[in-house]
Design a protein around this motif. Structure first.
Motif, short mmCIF file in Angstrom:
data_model
loop_
_atom_site.label_atom_id
_atom_site.label_comp_id
_atom_site.label_asym_id
_atom_site.label_seq_id
_atom_site.Cartn_x
_atom_site.Cartn_y
_atom_site.Cartn_z
N ALA A 9 15.13 0.68 17.51
CA ALA A 9 14.04 1.38 18.19
C ALA A 9 13.78 2.74 17.54
N ILE A 10 14.84 3.45 17.19
CA ILE A 10 14.68 4.76 16.53
C ILE A 10 14.04 4.57 15.16
N ALA A 11 14.48 3.58 14.41
CA ALA A 11 13.93 3.31 13.08
C ALA A 11 12.44 2.98 13.16
N ALA A 12 12.02 2.34 14.23
CA ALA A 12 10.61 1.95 14.38
C ALA A 12 9.70 3.15 14.61
N ILE A 13 10.23 4.21 15.23
CA ILE A 13 9.37 5.36 15.52
C ILE A 13 9.43 6.45 14.45
N VAL A 14 10.42 6.39 13.56
CA VAL A 14 10.52 7.38 12.48
C VAL A 14 9.54 6.97 11.39
N PRO A 15 8.68 7.91 10.96
CA PRO A 15 7.70 7.54 9.94
C PRO A 15 8.37 7.19 8.61
N THR A 16 7.77 6.25 7.92
CA THR A 16 8.28 5.83 6.64
C THR A 16 7.62 6.66 5.55
N PHE A 17 8.41 7.23 4.68
CA PHE A 17 7.89 8.02 3.58
C PHE A 17 8.03 7.23 2.29
N THR A 18 6.94 7.14 1.55
CA THR A 18 6.98 6.47 0.27
C THR A 18 6.52 7.43 -0.81
N THR A 19 7.07 7.27 -1.99
CA THR A 19 6.67 8.09 -3.11
C THR A 19 5.41 7.49 -3.71
N PRO A 20 4.37 8.30 -3.92
CA PRO A 20 3.16 7.76 -4.52
C PRO A 20 3.46 7.20 -5.91
N GLU A 21 2.78 6.12 -6.27
CA GLU A 21 2.98 5.52 -7.58
C GLU A 21 2.37 6.36 -8.68
N SER A 22 1.49 7.30 -8.33
CA SER A 22 0.85 8.17 -9.31
C SER A 22 1.08 9.61 -8.91
N SER A 23 1.94 10.29 -9.65
CA SER A 23 2.22 11.69 -9.36
C SER A 23 2.66 12.40 -10.63
#
Length: 117
Positions: A9-23
């Motif tokens: 339940a905690i994992a579901a509410i924590v936003p997922t951060f992804t590294t952009p493929e172009s940076s």
């Protein structure tokens, strides 16, 4: 020990951060002055003040900075060397660019808005 449903339940509410493929990390050196900024594309962002314009320009050359050019420019023959560097990824592929220009006008004519920060 926390029960497994609570962790899920905690994992579901924590936003997922992804590294952009172009940076990119960009730098400009003029004499003893250094400037740095960070750029992300898709979506455009980071700390670059013209991120959307830069990402659009990079899209046209598949993220290869050496392919950028704004065309003819009327630059003076002033010698005030500018060194630039870009390091990062474009759509998951590694990209590196380094160049030295005789002055800022020539730099901008060859690289468009990328190092204009």
């Amino acid at each position: 020990m926390a029960p497994l449903p609570l962790i899920a339940a905690i994992a579901a509410i924590v936003p997922t951060f992804t590294t952009p493929e172009s940076s990119f990390v960009l730098s400009v050196q003029r004499a003893q002055s250094y400037q740095f900024t960070q750029l992300t594309c898709e979506p455009a962002g980071g700390l670059h003040p013209r991120a959307e314009e830069v990402c659009l320009a990079l899209s046209g050359v598949d993220g290869r900075l050496e392919g950028l050019s704004t065309g003819d420019a009327m630059c003076t023959l002033e010698y005030a060397p500018v060194k630039v560097r870009a390091s990062g990824t474009w759509r998951g592929e590694s990209r590196t660019f380094e160049a030295e220009f005789p002055n800022s006008c020539v730099m901008q004519a060859q690289t468009g808005p990328v190092f204009d920060f």
